[in-house]
Design a protein around this motif. Structure first.
Motif, PDB file in Angstrom:
ATOM      1  N   VAL A 137       2.937   4.614  10.349  1.00 57.08           N
ATOM      2  CA  VAL A 137       3.807   3.973  11.212  1.00 57.08           C
ATOM      3  C   VAL A 137       4.283   2.725  10.581  1.00 57.08           C
ATOM      4  O   VAL A 137       3.604   1.800  10.072  1.00 57.08           O
ATOM      5  N   VAL A 138       5.635   2.763   9.998  1.00 56.44           N
ATOM      6  CA  VAL A 138       6.406   1.737   9.112  1.00 56.44           C
ATOM      7  C   VAL A 138       7.470   1.136   9.933  1.00 56.44           C
ATOM      8  O   VAL A 138       7.911   1.816  10.916  1.00 56.44           O
ATOM      9  N   ALA A 139       7.561  -0.199   9.618  1.00 55.78           N
ATOM     10  CA  ALA A 139       8.631  -0.832  10.368  1.00 55.78           C
ATOM     11  C   ALA A 139       9.660  -1.743   9.730  1.00 55.78           C
ATOM     12  O   ALA A 139       9.151  -2.140   8.458  1.00 55.78           O
ATOM     13  N   ALA A 140      10.915  -1.671   9.828  1.00 53.80           N
ATOM     14  CA  ALA A 140      11.930  -2.358   9.137  1.00 53.80           C
ATOM     15  C   ALA A 140      12.498  -3.275   9.891  1.00 53.80           C
ATOM     16  O   ALA A 140      13.003  -3.157  11.028  1.00 53.80           O
ATOM     17  N   LEU A 141      12.851  -4.566   9.324  1.00 51.30           N
ATOM     18  CA  LEU A 141      13.515  -5.589  10.164  1.00 51.30           C
ATOM     19  C   LEU A 141      14.868  -6.252   9.174  1.00 51.30           C
ATOM     20  O   LEU A 141      14.831  -6.405   8.188  1.00 51.30           O
ATOM     21  N   ASP A 142      16.015  -6.076   9.898  1.00 51.07           N
ATOM     22  CA  ASP A 142      17.235  -6.376   9.372  1.00 51.07           C
ATOM     23  C   ASP A 142      17.474  -7.832   9.952  1.00 51.07           C
ATOM     24  O   ASP A 142      18.093  -7.597  10.969  1.00 51.07           O
ATOM     25  N   VAL A 143      17.553  -8.874   9.290  1.00 50.08           N
ATOM     26  CA  VAL A 143      17.986  -9.989   9.719  1.00 50.08           C
ATOM     27  C   VAL A 143      19.209 -10.340   9.350  1.00 50.08           C
ATOM     28  O   VAL A 143      19.411 -10.777   8.167  1.00 50.08           O
ATOM     29  N   THR A 171       9.680   4.222   1.615  1.00 49.59           N
ATOM     30  CA  THR A 171       9.028   5.546   1.033  1.00 49.59           C
ATOM     31  C   THR A 171       9.368   6.077  -0.119  1.00 49.59           C
ATOM     32  O   THR A 171       8.796   6.886  -0.815  1.00 49.59           O
ATOM     33  N   GLU A 172      10.553   5.834  -0.645  1.00 48.45           N
ATOM     34  CA  GLU A 172      11.267   6.337  -1.931  1.00 48.45           C
ATOM     35  C   GLU A 172      10.958   5.500  -3.003  1.00 48.45           C
ATOM     36  O   GLU A 172      11.106   5.813  -4.277  1.00 48.45           O
ATOM     37  N   CYS A 173      11.040   4.114  -2.902  1.00 52.12           N
ATOM     38  CA  CYS A 173      11.069   3.199  -4.028  1.00 52.12           C
ATOM     39  C   CYS A 173       9.882   2.418  -4.180  1.00 52.12           C
ATOM     40  O   CYS A 173       9.926   1.052  -4.996  1.00 52.12           O
ATOM     41  N   THR A 174       8.639   2.797  -4.168  1.00 48.65           N
ATOM     42  CA  THR A 174       7.402   1.951  -3.903  1.00 48.65           C
ATOM     43  C   THR A 174       7.103   1.552  -5.499  1.00 48.65           C
ATOM     44  O   THR A 174       6.734   0.470  -6.046  1.00 48.65           O
ATOM     45  N   ASP A 175       7.810   2.449  -6.468  1.00 45.17           N
ATOM     46  CA  ASP A 175       7.583   2.229  -7.956  1.00 45.17           C
ATOM     47  C   ASP A 175       8.397   1.037  -8.630  1.00 45.17           C
ATOM     48  O   ASP A 175       8.388   0.609  -9.546  1.00 45.17           O
ATOM     49  N   GLU A 176       9.193   0.800  -7.420  1.00 47.51           N
ATOM     50  CA  GLU A 176      10.384  -0.483  -7.939  1.00 47.51           C
ATOM     51  C   GLU A 176       9.684  -1.878  -7.409  1.00 47.51           C
ATOM     52  O   GLU A 176      10.328  -2.718  -7.685  1.00 47.51           O
ATOM     53  N   MET A 177       8.652  -1.890  -6.624  1.00 45.37           N
ATOM     54  CA  MET A 177       8.312  -2.921  -6.075  1.00 45.37           C
ATOM     55  C   MET A 177       7.407  -3.808  -6.877  1.00 45.37           C
ATOM     56  O   MET A 177       6.509  -3.162  -7.696  1.00 45.37           O
ATOM     57  N   PRO A 178       7.637  -5.121  -7.485  1.00 41.95           N
ATOM     58  CA  PRO A 178       7.041  -5.714  -8.318  1.00 41.95           C
ATOM     59  C   PRO A 178       5.468  -6.050  -8.099  1.00 41.95           C
ATOM     60  O   PRO A 178       4.798  -5.606  -9.040  1.00 41.95           O
ATOM     61  N   ASP A 179       4.923  -6.021  -6.812  1.00 42.27           N
ATOM     62  CA  ASP A 179       3.588  -6.033  -6.795  1.00 42.27           C
ATOM     63  C   ASP A 179       3.023  -4.781  -7.102  1.00 42.27           C
ATOM     64  O   ASP A 179       1.831  -4.576  -7.536  1.00 42.27           O
ATOM     65  N   SER A 184       0.881  -1.408   0.027  1.00 45.26           N
ATOM     66  CA  SER A 184      -0.049   0.035  -0.100  1.00 45.26           C
ATOM     67  C   SER A 184       0.844   1.293   0.031  1.00 45.26           C
ATOM     68  O   SER A 184       1.972   1.101   0.234  1.00 45.26           O
ATOM     69  N   VAL A 185       0.255   2.299  -0.345  1.00 45.06           N
ATOM     70  CA  VAL A 185       0.951   3.477  -0.478  1.00 45.06           C
ATOM     71  C   VAL A 185       1.215   4.109   0.925  1.00 45.06           C
ATOM     72  O   VAL A 185       0.324   3.921   1.750  1.00 45.06           O
ATOM     73  N   ILE A 186       2.445   4.542   1.255  1.00 48.04           N
ATOM     74  CA  ILE A 186       2.823   5.064   2.268  1.00 48.04           C
ATOM     75  C   ILE A 186       2.386   6.546   2.625  1.00 48.04           C
ATOM     76  O   ILE A 186       2.511   7.464   1.748  1.00 48.04           O
ATOM     77  N   THR A 187       1.575   6.954   3.765  1.00 47.38           N
ATOM     78  CA  THR A 187       1.099   8.253   3.737  1.00 47.38           C
ATOM     79  C   THR A 187       1.428   9.027   4.917  1.00 47.38           C
ATOM     80  O   THR A 187       1.973   8.205   5.768  1.00 47.38           O
TER      81      THR A 187
END
Length: 422
Positions: free
Chosen positions: A11-17, A391-399, A4-7
């Motif tokens: 609240v967004v979360a990132a996980l680096d495993v 937030t910057e690269c949603t246009d590169e996400m395949p879905d 979904s588009v971030i507005t």
């Protein structure tokens, strides 16, 4: 995977495993431009993960839960009591592959629109890379209109044919399934995936570096990965299963000490390059199985550095060879940015300059606000960059590409089919 588009206010979360630590950042989108303030941070030593690969699902899941819960607790006031539901997840570099292809669509003299670009990207995603690979990124890197090269922005132009050079990044499906299982067991959904070295570059590169050409080398505990940028776009990703943990193991073997003591010696006395004074300075090396209060075991600091330096040289030599084999080694300038936890060793910049023959600096997260000083450091570059990607690269996400491409009415679709096939 959700998408979904971030507005503003989200609240967004990132996980680096990663192989040495698991880090979770919770951020809040502050404006319509996508600026993010970090409101929650959690990190935990990795368990059940070796060289970027999950080796024990239950143990890895437990470490992920601890990191996520710590970030949730810190961000509770901004999240209004709700637990995290979605995260953007890193894909370790050892499980990613770069592919380049050219795709075109017919424009038939019409004005090129944003949807025409999406049509090209959607068409490229029909390419098959094998059943064991999953598409992660679809990135346009150059455009041609009617055969004319060096088109930076085709939208609004007129022509018969639009050709796009596309960089596609895929991930090993088996490794991704194992990671997804850990995330799902932690009652989270994966909002998006991002290759770890790409996230590192988005976090620590300035615009001129991305535009003029730069290689990011993300040095983690078990993996050293690289990402090449030029023209503001990601051109190539690669990785090798070597990192800071391998340096520690070399020390443990060479000095007959435990891994824990080897890590401590590396942190306190280690360096990537020796100085003359290192021969005179003595350090105490506890021996495996011996009482720490027994007779001290002193060795010159130069011996420790003599163990560390060859492994780091090997890593940089392999990186240099991989870049040369990719065909991009001489194309993207002489700029290198080192980041990741293993990049903090004294003397590493000088050693990298020597082996790679490039200008080198250390990279930190530079695009987020609200970061505590301890988290504004190379080990957290990837997790910070994951928020930037979201937030910057949603246009590169395949879905997102497939969800937003428009083909119009049945008659419009028929006209498109005729244009593209005749």
């Amino acid at each position: 995977m959700a998408g979904s588009v971030i507005t503003k206010g989200s609240v967004v979360a990132a996980l680096d495993v990663g192989s040495s630590k698991i880090a979770c950042f919770v951020g809040q989108v502050m404006d319509d431009e996508g600026s993010i303030e970090v409101v929650g941070i959690g990190h935990q030593a990795s368990r059940g993960i070796e060289n970027g690969t999950i080796t024990d699902l239950s143990t890895a899941e437990g470490a992920i839960r601890h990191a996520v819960h710590a970030a949730e607790h810190m961000a509770a006031s901004r999240m209004k009591g709700y637990p995290l539901r979605e995260v953007i997840l890193n894909v370790p570099g050892v499980h990613t592959y770069s592919h380049h292809l050219d795709v075109n669509v017919q424009i038939s003299g019409q004005e090129i629109t944003d949807n025409d670009v999406r049509r090209v990207l959607a068409k490229s995603q029909e390419e098959k890379f094998g059943e064991e690979q999953e598409l992660i990124h679809t990135i346009p890197i150059n455009y041609r209109v009617d055969g004319n090269d060096f088109i930076r922005e085709p939208r609004g132009m007129y022509g018969q044919t639009l050709d796009v050079g596309i960089h596609m990044v895929t991930g090993n499906q088996g490794a991704l399934r194992n990671m997804a299982t850990c995330i799902e067991r932690s009652h989270l959904d994966i909002k998006a995936l991002c290759a770890a070295p790409y996230a590192a570059g988005l976090s620590c590169l300035v615009e001129d570096e991305k535009d003029l050409g730069c290689t990011v080398i993300d040095m983690g505990g078990g993996v050293t990965s690289m990402a090449v940028f030029q023209g503001g776009r990601l051109l190539y990703v690669d990785a090798i299963p070597l990192g800071g943990k391998h340096v520690s193991k070399d020390i443990a073997k060479g000095l007959s000490c435990s891994i824990l003591d080897a890590e401590r010696l590396k942190t306190l006395y280690g360096s990537a390059m020796a100085a003359n004074s290192d021969r005179e300075e003595l350090i105490n090396v506890p021996q495996i199985g011996e009482d720490n209060d027994s007779q001290p075991n002193h060795v010159p600091r130069a011996v420790l550095i003599g163990i560390i330096q060859p492994r780091l040289e090997e890593i940089f030599e392999i990186v240099r060879a991989r870049l040369q084999d990719s065909g991009l080694g001489d194309m993207v300038g002489r700029r290198v940015v080192l980041t990741g936890g293993a990049s903090q060793l004294p003397g590493l910049v000088d050693l990298a300059k020597l082996v790679l023959d490039k200008q080198v600096r250390i990279g930190f997260p530079i695009r987020l606000t609200g970061l505590a000083e301890a988290a504004n450091a190379p080990p957290f570059t990837v997790v910070a960059g994951l928020l930037n990607y979201l937030t910057e690269c949603t246009d590169e996400m395949p879905d997102q590409i497939l969800a937003n491409v428009e083909y119009g009415s049945i008659f419009e679709r028929f006209k498109l089919w005729v244009r593209e096939n005749w």
